[in-house]
Design a protein around this motif. Sequence first.
Motif, PDB file in Angstrom:
ATOM      1  N   LYS A   1     -19.079 -76.435 -31.870  1.00  0.00           N
ATOM      2  CA  LYS A   1     -20.510 -76.340 -31.577  1.00  0.00           C
ATOM      3  C   LYS A   1     -20.912 -74.941 -31.114  1.00  0.00           C
ATOM      4  O   LYS A   1     -22.025 -74.725 -30.648  1.00  0.00           O
ATOM      5  CB  LYS A   1     -20.900 -77.378 -30.522  1.00  0.00           C
ATOM      6  N   GLY A   2     -19.976 -73.994 -31.231  1.00  0.00           N
ATOM      7  CA  GLY A   2     -20.302 -72.603 -30.942  1.00  0.00           C
ATOM      8  C   GLY A   2     -19.897 -72.103 -29.572  1.00  0.00           C
ATOM      9  O   GLY A   2     -20.382 -71.056 -29.135  1.00  0.00           O
ATOM     10  N   PHE A   3     -18.998 -72.805 -28.857  1.00  0.00           N
ATOM     11  CA  PHE A   3     -18.575 -72.333 -27.544  1.00  0.00           C
ATOM     12  C   PHE A   3     -17.945 -70.950 -27.654  1.00  0.00           C
ATOM     13  O   PHE A   3     -17.145 -70.674 -28.552  1.00  0.00           O
ATOM     14  CB  PHE A   3     -17.558 -73.291 -26.914  1.00  0.00           C
ATOM     15  N   SER A   4     -18.281 -70.088 -26.708  1.00  0.00           N
ATOM     16  CA  SER A   4     -17.722 -68.737 -26.691  1.00  0.00           C
ATOM     17  C   SER A   4     -17.786 -68.166 -25.282  1.00  0.00           C
ATOM     18  O   SER A   4     -18.741 -68.413 -24.541  1.00  0.00           O
ATOM     19  CB  SER A   4     -18.497 -67.819 -27.647  1.00  0.00           C
ATOM     20  N   LEU A   5     -16.767 -67.405 -24.926  1.00  0.00           N
ATOM     21  CA  LEU A   5     -16.778 -66.653 -23.675  1.00  0.00           C
ATOM     22  C   LEU A   5     -17.141 -65.189 -23.920  1.00  0.00           C
ATOM     23  O   LEU A   5     -16.844 -64.328 -23.105  1.00  0.00           O
ATOM     24  CB  LEU A   5     -15.415 -66.762 -22.974  1.00  0.00           C
ATOM     25  N   LYS A   6     -17.765 -64.938 -25.039  1.00  0.00           N
ATOM     26  CA  LYS A   6     -18.292 -63.622 -25.411  1.00  0.00           C
ATOM     27  C   LYS A   6     -17.165 -62.640 -25.767  1.00  0.00           C
ATOM     28  O   LYS A   6     -15.993 -62.937 -25.646  1.00  0.00           O
ATOM     29  CB  LYS A   6     -19.174 -63.041 -24.300  1.00  0.00           C
ATOM     30  N   ARG A   7     -17.565 -61.478 -26.216  1.00  0.00           N
ATOM     31  CA  ARG A   7     -16.631 -60.497 -26.761  1.00  0.00           C
ATOM     32  C   ARG A   7     -15.891 -59.734 -25.656  1.00  0.00           C
ATOM     33  O   ARG A   7     -16.293 -59.720 -24.498  1.00  0.00           O
ATOM     34  CB  ARG A   7     -17.376 -59.485 -27.636  1.00  0.00           C
ATOM     35  N   THR A   8     -14.787 -59.116 -26.054  1.00  0.00           N
ATOM     36  CA  THR A   8     -14.045 -58.235 -25.152  1.00  0.00           C
ATOM     37  C   THR A   8     -14.373 -56.781 -25.481  1.00  0.00           C
ATOM     38  O   THR A   8     -14.885 -56.474 -26.564  1.00  0.00           O
ATOM     39  CB  THR A   8     -12.530 -58.453 -25.280  1.00  0.00           C
ATOM     40  N   TYR A   9     -14.028 -55.894 -24.552  1.00  0.00           N
ATOM     41  CA  TYR A   9     -14.293 -54.466 -24.722  1.00  0.00           C
ATOM     42  C   TYR A   9     -13.015 -53.678 -24.469  1.00  0.00           C
ATOM     43  O   TYR A   9     -12.148 -54.098 -23.693  1.00  0.00           O
ATOM     44  CB  TYR A   9     -15.379 -54.006 -23.738  1.00  0.00           C
ATOM     45  N   THR A  10     -12.910 -52.538 -25.111  1.00  0.00           N
ATOM     46  CA  THR A  10     -11.764 -51.659 -24.885  1.00  0.00           C
ATOM     47  C   THR A  10     -11.892 -51.009 -23.508  1.00  0.00           C
ATOM     48  O   THR A  10     -12.955 -50.504 -23.144  1.00  0.00           O
ATOM     49  CB  THR A  10     -11.690 -50.568 -25.958  1.00  0.00           C
ATOM     50  N   LEU A  11     -10.810 -51.033 -22.737  1.00  0.00           N
ATOM     51  CA  LEU A  11     -10.790 -50.472 -21.393  1.00  0.00           C
ATOM     52  C   LEU A  11      -9.766 -49.344 -21.318  1.00  0.00           C
ATOM     53  O   LEU A  11      -9.018 -49.114 -22.274  1.00  0.00           O
ATOM     54  CB  LEU A  11     -10.449 -51.570 -20.375  1.00  0.00           C
ATOM     55  N   THR A  12      -9.721 -48.663 -20.198  1.00  0.00           N
ATOM     56  CA  THR A  12      -8.763 -47.566 -20.043  1.00  0.00           C
ATOM     57  C   THR A  12      -7.336 -48.108 -20.013  1.00  0.00           C
ATOM     58  O   THR A  12      -7.079 -49.194 -19.476  1.00  0.00           O
ATOM     59  CB  THR A  12      -9.026 -46.795 -18.741  1.00  0.00           C
ATOM     60  N   SER A  13      -6.409 -47.356 -20.573  1.00  0.00           N
ATOM     61  CA  SER A  13      -5.011 -47.800 -20.631  1.00  0.00           C
ATOM     62  C   SER A  13      -4.446 -48.062 -19.243  1.00  0.00           C
ATOM     63  O   SER A  13      -3.632 -48.971 -19.047  1.00  0.00           O
ATOM     64  CB  SER A  13      -4.160 -46.747 -21.353  1.00  0.00           C
ATOM     65  N   PHE A  14      -4.871 -47.255 -18.275  1.00  0.00           N
ATOM     66  CA  PHE A  14      -4.355 -47.412 -16.912  1.00  0.00           C
ATOM     67  C   PHE A  14      -4.536 -48.843 -16.410  1.00  0.00           C
ATOM     68  O   PHE A  14      -3.643 -49.411 -15.768  1.00  0.00           O
ATOM     69  CB  PHE A  14      -5.069 -46.431 -15.959  1.00  0.00           C
ATOM     70  N   GLU A  15      -5.695 -49.429 -16.685  1.00  0.00           N
ATOM     71  CA  GLU A  15      -5.971 -50.777 -16.203  1.00  0.00           C
ATOM     72  C   GLU A  15      -4.990 -51.789 -16.783  1.00  0.00           C
ATOM     73  O   GLU A  15      -4.603 -52.753 -16.118  1.00  0.00           O
ATOM     74  CB  GLU A  15      -7.410 -51.175 -16.534  1.00  0.00           C
ATOM     75  N   GLY A  16      -4.556 -51.564 -18.023  1.00  0.00           N
ATOM     76  CA  GLY A  16      -3.611 -52.478 -18.650  1.00  0.00           C
ATOM     77  C   GLY A  16      -2.232 -52.440 -18.020  1.00  0.00           C
ATOM     78  O   GLY A  16      -1.457 -53.403 -18.126  1.00  0.00           O
ATOM     79  N   PHE A  17      -1.895 -51.328 -17.336  1.00  0.00           N
ATOM     80  CA  PHE A  17      -0.583 -51.197 -16.707  1.00  0.00           C
ATOM     81  C   PHE A  17      -0.524 -51.863 -15.332  1.00  0.00           C
ATOM     82  O   PHE A  17       0.558 -52.032 -14.777  1.00  0.00           O
ATOM     83  CB  PHE A  17      -0.213 -49.716 -16.552  1.00  0.00           C
ATOM     84  N   VAL A  18      -1.679 -52.246 -14.799  1.00  0.00           N
ATOM     85  CA  VAL A  18      -1.711 -52.750 -13.427  1.00  0.00           C
ATOM     86  C   VAL A  18      -0.969 -54.079 -13.289  1.00  0.00           C
ATOM     87  O   VAL A  18      -0.155 -54.255 -12.380  1.00  0.00           O
ATOM     88  CB  VAL A  18      -3.169 -52.894 -12.929  1.00  0.00           C
ATOM     89  N   PHE A  19      -1.230 -55.023 -14.201  1.00  0.00           N
ATOM     90  CA  PHE A  19      -0.599 -56.343 -14.065  1.00  0.00           C
ATOM     91  C   PHE A  19       0.924 -56.271 -14.219  1.00  0.00           C
ATOM     92  O   PHE A  19       1.645 -56.851 -13.386  1.00  0.00           O
ATOM     93  CB  PHE A  19      -1.203 -57.328 -15.062  1.00  0.00           C
ATOM     94  N   PRO A  20       1.457 -55.574 -15.234  1.00  0.00           N
ATOM     95  CA  PRO A  20       2.917 -55.407 -15.279  1.00  0.00           C
ATOM     96  C   PRO A  20       3.453 -54.719 -14.026  1.00  0.00           C
ATOM     97  O   PRO A  20       4.540 -55.071 -13.537  1.00  0.00           O
ATOM     98  CB  PRO A  20       3.133 -54.548 -16.534  1.00  0.00           C
TER      99      PRO A  20
END
Length: 361
Positions: free
Chosen positions: A140-159
């Motif tokens: 029925k069209g459920f969506s949590l909307k699009r994602t956006y490209t972020l800085t690489s640094f932010e991706g290293f935080v969780f690991p």
Amino acid sequence: MKDKKGIISTGAVIGLISVLLVKYGNPANMGYCIACFLRDISGALGLHRAAVVQYIRPEIIGLVLGAFLMSFGMKEFRTRGGSSPFLRFVLGFIVMIGALMFLGCPLRMVLRMAGGDANALVGLLGFAGGIGVGILFLNKGFSLKRTYTLTSFEGFVFPSLNLGLLALLLAAPAFIFFSTEGPGSKHAPWLLALISGLIVGALAQRTRLCMVGGIRDLILFKDAYLISGFISIFAAALIGNLLITKSFHLGFSGQPVAHMDGLWNFLGMALAGWGSVLLGGCPLRQLILAGEGNIDSAITAMGMLTGAAFAHNFSLAASANGPAPNGKIAVITGLIILLVVSYFNMEKEAIKMKGDVKLEA
């Protein structure tokens, strides 16, 4: 490794590793359980004070770092996010409440079935039912909307946070809690658990292994690729339980870290299945995506961690004695919240387009 042979091999490896982790110390039928292990980590950090479920689980650390290393090495590491972050936190919280009512995530559900736990079959029915409801809203069209490209640094935080958890596990400072009895006190040697997690994380990253995605794709597209991985996990763990640990016990009663209340086993996993469909993946998949740089999945994982803390601070989690009254209220409340979230996040454009198609027909 995107062919069916690859994911079947991955499932076999995960099933056997799960059995070996139990053989060397993990609780029975709990070689892997994302919900249970996040609960233990939240307790070790003092976010809840249930003394029997406190331990920094190296398997979780390994899963994230294995996915990170594999994605980075294969040039698939991409930092992205911004898709309804607070809603994802809430959904992760709710999925954890459902999983702890059942006493296990979708992966442990499969491992419990491989150990002969018939209560897990009831959970599977609820899980599939919850996924089915979620699919109705996807259609029925459920969506949590699009994602956006972020800085690489932010991706290293969780690991990096997981590396910090490993340091805390090894240093064992006084402010970290470790169970001396109960499920939290039962664990394989840390190095074996960490290496196992690294292997599973890397393989799951390559094959996109996901229990929710498997059932969803089977229903929507008649595609058995993802579900074949979990069938393989079940088969390998079943063989391992029969031949290696000799711990297979068929029935409802006497199952380790499980209860026999069928209604709440069903509803708990229905809640987890519905929430996971809206999130786009099961708890295992969320950790793998977080390792690949998906900040939305990292936020979901933090929601699950917080949900685990609330579950034990406010007596929401079930036990071997059955569901707690507060837990029943929490599950029903969670189902209502999912209904509201599902309805109010249906894309109006998608609904209108479907209406136009019906009118033209």
